[in-house]
Design a protein around this motif. Structure first.
Motif, PDB file in Angstrom:
ATOM      1  N   LEU A  86       0.856  -1.189   0.000  1.00  0.00           N
ATOM      2  CA  LEU A  86       0.000   0.000   0.000  1.00  0.00           C
ATOM      3  C   LEU A  86       0.891   1.237   0.000  1.00  0.00           C
ATOM      4  CD1 LEU A  86      -2.950   1.048   0.274  1.00  0.00           C
ATOM      5  CD2 LEU A  86      -2.638   0.953   2.763  1.00  0.00           C
ATOM      6  N   GLU A  87       0.611   2.161  -0.933  1.00  0.00           N
ATOM      7  CA  GLU A  87       1.370   3.415  -0.988  1.00  0.00           C
ATOM      8  C   GLU A  87       0.794   4.416   0.012  1.00  0.00           C
ATOM      9  OE1 GLU A  87       2.818   6.523  -4.399  1.00  0.00           O
ATOM     10  OE2 GLU A  87       0.664   6.175  -4.257  1.00  0.00           O
ATOM     11  N   PHE A 143       5.831  13.435   0.633  1.00  0.00           N
ATOM     12  CA  PHE A 143       6.613  12.226   0.406  1.00  0.00           C
ATOM     13  C   PHE A 143       5.666  11.046   0.192  1.00  0.00           C
ATOM     14  CE2 PHE A 143       8.913  15.139   3.095  1.00  0.00           C
ATOM     15  CZ  PHE A 143      10.190  15.151   2.558  1.00  0.00           C
ATOM     16  N   THR A 144       6.172  10.041  -0.474  1.00  0.00           N
ATOM     17  CA  THR A 144       5.455   8.767  -0.560  1.00  0.00           C
ATOM     18  C   THR A 144       6.400   7.648  -0.126  1.00  0.00           C
ATOM     19  OG1 THR A 144       6.067   8.326  -2.868  1.00  0.00           O
ATOM     20  CG2 THR A 144       4.030   9.572  -2.482  1.00  0.00           C
ATOM     21  N   TYR A 145       5.827   6.624   0.449  1.00  0.00           N
ATOM     22  CA  TYR A 145       6.581   5.422   0.823  1.00  0.00           C
ATOM     23  C   TYR A 145       5.603   4.263   0.846  1.00  0.00           C
ATOM     24  CZ  TYR A 145       4.656   5.681   5.590  1.00  0.00           C
ATOM     25  OH  TYR A 145       3.813   5.707   6.673  1.00  0.00           O
ATOM     26  N   ALA A 146       6.104   3.070   1.014  1.00  0.00           N
ATOM     27  CA  ALA A 146       5.263   1.872   0.963  1.00  0.00           C
ATOM     28  C   ALA A 146       5.320   1.097   2.266  1.00  0.00           C
ATOM     29  CB  ALA A 146       5.686   0.969  -0.194  1.00  0.00           C
ATOM     30  N   LYS A 234      -5.867   2.905  24.755  1.00  0.00           N
ATOM     31  CA  LYS A 234      -6.999   2.734  23.848  1.00  0.00           C
ATOM     32  C   LYS A 234      -6.697   3.365  22.495  1.00  0.00           C
ATOM     33  CE  LYS A 234     -10.815   5.165  24.439  1.00  0.00           C
ATOM     34  NZ  LYS A 234     -12.202   5.636  24.720  1.00  0.00           N
ATOM     35  N   GLY A 235      -6.940   2.608  21.451  1.00  0.00           N
ATOM     36  CA  GLY A 235      -6.834   3.123  20.090  1.00  0.00           C
ATOM     37  C   GLY A 235      -8.174   2.972  19.399  1.00  0.00           C
ATOM     38  N   SER A 236      -8.692   4.061  18.851  1.00  0.00           N
ATOM     39  CA  SER A 236     -10.006   4.041  18.211  1.00  0.00           C
ATOM     40  C   SER A 236      -9.906   4.412  16.741  1.00  0.00           C
ATOM     41  CB  SER A 236     -10.961   4.998  18.920  1.00  0.00           C
ATOM     42  OG  SER A 236     -11.178   4.604  20.261  1.00  0.00           O
ATOM     43  N   HIS A 237     -10.811   3.868  15.952  1.00  0.00           N
ATOM     44  CA  HIS A 237     -10.889   4.120  14.515  1.00  0.00           C
ATOM     45  C   HIS A 237     -12.329   4.425  14.135  1.00  0.00           C
ATOM     46  CE1 HIS A 237      -7.273   1.638  15.005  1.00  0.00           C
ATOM     47  NE2 HIS A 237      -6.835   2.109  13.851  1.00  0.00           N
ATOM     48  N   ILE A 238     -12.479   5.162  13.054  1.00  0.00           N
ATOM     49  CA  ILE A 238     -13.796   5.417  12.492  1.00  0.00           C
ATOM     50  C   ILE A 238     -13.827   4.948  11.045  1.00  0.00           C
ATOM     51  CG2 ILE A 238     -14.419   7.312  14.030  1.00  0.00           C
ATOM     52  CD1 ILE A 238     -13.568   9.283  11.855  1.00  0.00           C
ATOM     53  N   ILE A 239     -15.015   4.532  10.598  1.00  0.00           N
ATOM     54  CA  ILE A 239     -15.244   4.134   9.210  1.00  0.00           C
ATOM     55  C   ILE A 239     -16.270   5.096   8.624  1.00  0.00           C
ATOM     56  CG2 ILE A 239     -16.028   2.290   7.676  1.00  0.00           C
ATOM     57  CD1 ILE A 239     -15.273   0.306   9.941  1.00  0.00           C
ATOM     58  N   VAL A 240     -15.923   5.668   7.467  1.00  0.00           N
ATOM     59  CA  VAL A 240     -16.815   6.621   6.807  1.00  0.00           C
ATOM     60  C   VAL A 240     -16.963   6.212   5.341  1.00  0.00           C
ATOM     61  CG1 VAL A 240     -16.134   8.507   8.353  1.00  0.00           C
ATOM     62  CG2 VAL A 240     -14.923   8.196   6.177  1.00  0.00           C
ATOM     63  N   PRO A 241     -18.050   6.641   4.682  1.00  0.00           N
ATOM     64  CA  PRO A 241     -18.131   6.409   3.237  1.00  0.00           C
ATOM     65  C   PRO A 241     -16.900   6.989   2.549  1.00  0.00           C
ATOM     66  CG  PRO A 241     -20.230   7.173   4.068  1.00  0.00           C
ATOM     67  CD  PRO A 241     -19.245   7.318   5.201  1.00  0.00           C
ATOM     68  N   ARG A 242     -16.456   6.342   1.500  1.00  0.00           N
ATOM     69  CA  ARG A 242     -15.183   6.698   0.871  1.00  0.00           C
ATOM     70  C   ARG A 242     -15.102   8.196   0.577  1.00  0.00           C
ATOM     71  NH1 ARG A 242     -11.785   2.650  -2.804  1.00  0.00           N
ATOM     72  NH2 ARG A 242      -9.908   3.888  -2.975  1.00  0.00           N
ATOM     73  N   ILE A 243     -14.038   8.824   1.062  1.00  0.00           N
ATOM     74  CA  ILE A 243     -13.929  10.283   0.958  1.00  0.00           C
ATOM     75  C   ILE A 243     -12.922  10.727  -0.094  1.00  0.00           C
ATOM     76  CG2 ILE A 243     -14.728  10.777   3.304  1.00  0.00           C
ATOM     77  CD1 ILE A 243     -11.851  10.924   4.223  1.00  0.00           C
ATOM     78  N   TYR A 244     -12.278   9.790  -0.759  1.00  0.00           N
ATOM     79  CA  TYR A 244     -11.417  10.155  -1.887  1.00  0.00           C
ATOM     80  C   TYR A 244     -11.205   8.942  -2.775  1.00  0.00           C
ATOM     81  CZ  TYR A 244      -7.507   7.941   0.659  1.00  0.00           C
ATOM     82  OH  TYR A 244      -6.686   7.044   1.316  1.00  0.00           O
ATOM     83  N   PRO A 245     -10.995   9.152  -4.061  1.00  0.00           N
ATOM     84  CA  PRO A 245     -10.706   8.042  -4.977  1.00  0.00           C
ATOM     85  C   PRO A 245      -9.230   7.644  -4.853  1.00  0.00           C
ATOM     86  CG  PRO A 245     -10.687  10.088  -6.186  1.00  0.00           C
ATOM     87  CD  PRO A 245     -11.077  10.449  -4.774  1.00  0.00           C
ATOM     88  N   GLY A 246      -8.866   6.562  -5.482  1.00  0.00           N
ATOM     89  CA  GLY A 246      -7.462   6.142  -5.476  1.00  0.00           C
ATOM     90  C   GLY A 246      -7.211   5.042  -4.473  1.00  0.00           C
ATOM     91  N   ASP A 247      -6.150   4.261  -4.729  1.00  0.00           N
ATOM     92  CA  ASP A 247      -5.806   3.123  -3.886  1.00  0.00           C
ATOM     93  C   ASP A 247      -4.669   3.417  -2.925  1.00  0.00           C
ATOM     94  OD1 ASP A 247      -7.733   1.542  -5.108  1.00  0.00           O
ATOM     95  OD2 ASP A 247      -6.376   0.962  -6.732  1.00  0.00           O
ATOM     96  N   PHE A 248      -4.350   4.666  -2.701  1.00  0.00           N
ATOM     97  CA  PHE A 248      -3.267   5.028  -1.796  1.00  0.00           C
ATOM     98  C   PHE A 248      -3.846   5.531  -0.472  1.00  0.00           C
ATOM     99  CE2 PHE A 248      -4.223   8.369  -4.839  1.00  0.00           C
ATOM    100  CZ  PHE A 248      -4.531   9.455  -4.026  1.00  0.00           C
TER     101      PHE A 248
END
Length: 505
Positions: A86-87, A143-146, A234-248
């Motif tokens: 994943l980029e 910057f980008t990294y993988a 504690k670590g929390s996450h949220i899930i939202v409808p996709r907010i941007y295109p692309g696989d990065f």
């Protein structure tokens, strides 16, 4: 007295099943008990990444980062179906770390460990990069990294499955009531949480891999006092409808020096996290707070052209990380490294407790655990083997996942493109066990919704210890995001039917 096990492992999270897999492959007799479902807590509440931990370099965790980077390569090799590259895009912020500091960190990240599967990091101007259309105009470079994505709860299930197929006994919904030394063995009392039946077993060594409950097991179930403790974060996450295109994905720097990830998730969604909050409550009752939700939304809105609001959130999840307590001043700085505490001697049989750790290094942790346990168990010649042995379904020819999807679609032309891809991603070559000699969708039995078929459900029940709708819809898959509202009720009825109830492991 019944024949004693070599190992009794307490905890069905990633560390417990990793140790069970490694030990059973070395011909040790293993019993693992988990009081709930596999990956019911911390191990299914991660950010779903196999990564070196770029930000850990700030805390000089060089050994941990190097080990994690090496494991990233190995895990990608043995589980190409549930782990993939994943980029990450890291925008440069005026209030964030300086460009030279990030560049230096990324260069170290690139070269701290051997790497053959992932590209180098690079500096980018966002003009030609698709991130330019997502980020606010003031973010012009970065910057980008993988790193790698992982289906975390499936990683747990596959390790348990491999351990079982190599001889381990895996008991979910089974709790350790107590254990005490008896004739140089551990005498352990277990309770089936569903039937209420109790059982006494004996084991040569005990492994306490109970995650956030590791201290409770020592004190309450074993009656042992120790100076080593976990710091619950504690670590929390949220899930939202996709907010941007692309696989990065994006890695976003906040003014408080923390980072937040925004990651493409389940085709139609974006996963955002995580927080770091000290936690003192019951790990089984953890949940996100309104303040955490607002923090994550603000983190994204600080960077993205389209702001994110708490009412955009369709689901959240939280987990308690059992970090080894190194007495750091703030939760974000607590080490993600692990500590293995070995006790025993004279008339006290071996006891190994696992403190801390992260999902990326679970396999290496298991190797370290076995290097401590084997000599005291009289098995000094067992060797490390898990670095190259594929996890169930991971034996895809040349690791060519795209080629495997094509093969699956050709062999089963009645599958929709989406279903062929989903089955390949979830099960790899084990998808063939689900599909069998089917020649049409009807051959796979009832469709519970979203192309979740009776054949797949049966596989999860008979092979992967699924018992409840939530096991299937959230931990063995994320199908809950894609099925009608009545699917859970239909599954509950089916799982209680005589046709499948007797098959529940």
């Amino acid at each position: 007295m019944p024949e004693p096990y070599d190992l009794l492992i307490i905890g069905g999270g990633i560390n417990g099943v990793g140790i069970a897999r490694d030990a059973s492959g070395r011909k040790l007799s293993v019993l693992l008990v988990e009081q709930d479902d596999l990956a019911a807590h911390t191990s299914s509440a991660s950010t779903k990444l196999i990564h070196g931990g770029l930000r850990y370099l700030e805390y000089y965790e060089f050994r941990l980062v190097r080990e994690a980077l090496m494991e990233r390569e190995r895990l990608l090799g043995i589980a190409p179906h549930i782990i993939w590259p994943l980029e990450f895009v890291l925008p440069q912020s005026p209030t964030g770390r300086s460009s030279w500091r990030i560049r230096a960190g990324l260069m170290l990240y690139d070269h701290l460990a051997p790497r053959s599967r992932l590209p180098n990091s690079k500096a980018v101007h966002f003009g030609p990069h698709p991130a330019a259309e997502i980020l606010k105009p003031e973010f012009v470079k970065g910057f980008t990294y993988a790193d790698c994505w992982v289906e975390d709860s499936r990683l747990v299930a596959l390790n348990a499955l491999d351990a079982s197929e190599r001889g381990a006994k895996i008991l979910t919904h089974t709790r350790l009531l107590s254990a005490q030394p008896e004739k140089r063995l551990w005498k352990a009392q277990l309770k089936d949480q569903v039937t209420g039946k109790e059982e006494t077993v004996f084991t040569k060594a005990l492994v306490n891999a109970a995650g956030p409950w590791v201290g409770d097991v020592l004190i309450k179930e074993l009656g042992i006092q120790t100076q080593k403790t976990v710091r619950k974060v504690k670590g929390s996450h949220i899930i939202v409808p996709r907010i941007y295109p692309g696989d990065f994905a994006f890695i976003l720097q906040n003014p408080d020096k923390r980072i937040v990830f925004a990651i493409p998730y389940e085709y139609e969604y974006t996963l955002i996290g995580t927080t770091d909050i000290p936690y003192e409550g019951d790990p089984a009752q953890v949940s996100i707070s309104p303040e955490e939700t607002a923090y994550l939304c603000e983190s994204v809105s600080r960077y993205f052209r389209t702001p994110l609001h708490p009412n955009d959130v369709i689901r959240s999840y939280s987990g308690v990380r059992p970090l080894y307590d190194d007495h750091a001043a703030n939760a974000s700085a607590v080490t993600r490294d692990y500590v293995l505490d070995m006790e025993g001697g004279n008339d006290i049989p071996p006891l190994l407790s696992v403190f801390g750790g992260k999902i990326t290094t679970y396999r290496r942790l298991a190797e370290h655990a076995l290097s401590l346990l084997q000599p005291v168990l009289g098995h000094p010649k067992g060797h490390s083997w898990t670095a190259t042995a594929p996890l169930p379904g991971g034996d895809i020819s040349n690791g060519d996942f795209a080629g495997f999807v094509r093969m699956l679609s050709e062999q089963y032309p009645f599958l929709s493109a989406h279903l062929a891809y989903r089955l390949a991603r979830a099960y790899g070559t084990r998808a063939l066990k689900i599909l069998g000699d089917a020649r049409q969708m009807a051959d796979l039995g009832e469709d519970f919704g979203g192309e979740l078929t009776q054949s797949e459900v049966n596989y999860l029940v008979t092979q992967e210890w699924a018992r409840e709708p939530e096991d299937i819809l959230w931990r063995r898959s994320k199908m809950a995001l894609h099925v009608p509202e009545n699917t859970a009720e239909k599954l509950k009825t089916y799982l209680q039917s005589s046709a499948i109830a007797e098959k529940i492991r």
